[in-house]
Scaffold this motif. Structure first.
Motif, PDB file in Angstrom:
ATOM      1  N   UNK A 169      28.953  36.316  48.925  1.00  0.00           N
ATOM      2  CA  UNK A 169      29.822  37.475  49.104  1.00  0.00           C
ATOM      3  C   UNK A 169      29.340  38.665  48.275  1.00  0.00           C
ATOM      4  N   UNK A 170      28.842  38.388  47.079  1.00  0.00           N
ATOM      5  CA  UNK A 170      28.277  39.469  46.265  1.00  0.00           C
ATOM      6  C   UNK A 170      27.031  40.026  46.939  1.00  0.00           C
ATOM      7  N   UNK A 171      26.200  39.139  47.475  1.00  0.00           N
ATOM      8  CA  UNK A 171      24.996  39.580  48.174  1.00  0.00           C
ATOM      9  C   UNK A 171      25.298  40.468  49.357  1.00  0.00           C
ATOM     10  N   UNK A 172      26.386  40.157  50.062  1.00  0.00           N
ATOM     11  CA  UNK A 172      26.777  40.988  51.211  1.00  0.00           C
ATOM     12  C   UNK A 172      27.107  42.415  50.784  1.00  0.00           C
ATOM     13  N   UNK A 173      27.589  42.586  49.549  1.00  0.00           N
ATOM     14  CA  UNK A 173      27.930  43.918  49.051  1.00  0.00           C
ATOM     15  C   UNK A 173      26.720  44.674  48.515  1.00  0.00           C
ATOM     16  N   UNK A 174      25.638  43.964  48.235  1.00  0.00           N
ATOM     17  CA  UNK A 174      24.487  44.589  47.582  1.00  0.00           C
ATOM     18  C   UNK A 174      23.295  44.813  48.508  1.00  0.00           C
ATOM     19  N   UNK A 175      23.352  44.234  49.699  1.00  0.00           N
ATOM     20  CA  UNK A 175      22.252  44.405  50.641  1.00  0.00           C
ATOM     21  C   UNK A 175      22.614  43.859  52.001  1.00  0.00           C
TER      22      UNK A 175
END
Length: 250
Positions: A114-120
């Motif tokens: 979920x964090x990755x979805x926000x960063x790229x």
């Protein structure tokens, strides 16, 4: 008073004590006075002569060894912990734990994704070994995030937890092997790289690996603890785990 998080590893921490100390030091530096992280592991002898990476690829062994973790979440809530963190990319019994307790239950895998979805846009995950990569692919599918995940790969050659901990004091070869695999994923379009195994992720975070060729490298522990902080605040504001359908308590 600071919050308390129960961080549950699936490793026998008595065999890799440096990993436990590394998580505790990382938590202290990242969270400061906001929260205390208490790290728990599996009983000594859980895996016999095998490593967790090797043992947990067997579905029956996975069930027999890891199903007691559900009761660990219950115990954490009983003891007054504010959140329970599953510190494993095998992500055992996530749904069951969320139906069993009211405190937030956070997974390294889910938090990193979920964090990755926000960063790229596209996420590449690199595991320590093929068995862990296989389990991680199952988790990606469980979270319905296949469209955002470019691929889940593994170090070549693979390394189990005990090989990784042996490399902790001289990690240059491990870091180069990780970067080599990451650059293949970045060349294919990955914008975010996730170290998809706890011991490896702790080493990379300790060594300060945050970017590779412009792509962000996720600190999976920081992602999980940040999500735990947010979910605790949401719960205090009246928004806790849904009891409709997936996490229904009956």
């Amino acid at each position: 008073m600071s919050l308390k998080f129960w961080h549950q590893s699936v490793n026998e921490l008595s065999r890799i004590e440096a990993y436990k100390r590394g998580i505790e030091a990382h938590a202290g530096a990242f969270l400061g006075a906001e929260a205390e992280v208490h790290v728990h592991g599996m009983p000594e002898g859980t895996y016999g002569t095998q490593s967790p990476s090797d043992a947990l690829g067997n579905a029956y062994l996975y069930h027999r060894v890891l199903s007691p973790i559900v009761e660990q979440a219950v115990e954490a809530e009983r003891q007054g912990y504010d959140a329970f963190v599953i510190g494993s990319f095998s992500e055992p019994y996530l749904r069951e734990m969320r139906t069993a307790v009211d405190i937030p239950v956070v997974s390294l895998t889910e938090a990193a994704l979920l964090t990755g979805c926000a960063l790229g846009g596209q996420i590449g995950l690199i595991s320590n070994a093929p068995n862990v990569a296989f389990m991680t692919r199952l988790s990606v599918a469980k979270h319905h995030l296949e469209a955002r995940v470019l691929d889940v790969t593994a170090l070549s050659p693979g390394m189990d937890e005990y090989q990784l901990i042996a490399a902790r004091d001289e990690p240059s070869a491990l870091i180069e092997a990780f970067k080599t695999e990451a650059r293949v994923l970045i060349g294919r379009g990955a914008e975010v790289i996730v170290p998809a195994e706890g011991v490896m992720a702790e080493i990379l975070a300790r060594e300060g690996l945050k970017t590779i060729d412009g792509a962000t490298v996720i600190d999976v522990f920081a992602a999980a603890w940040s999500q735990a902080l947010g979910l605790v605040r949401m719960r205090k504001a009246g928004m806790g785990t849904s009891r409709a359908w997936l996490y229904s308590r009956g």
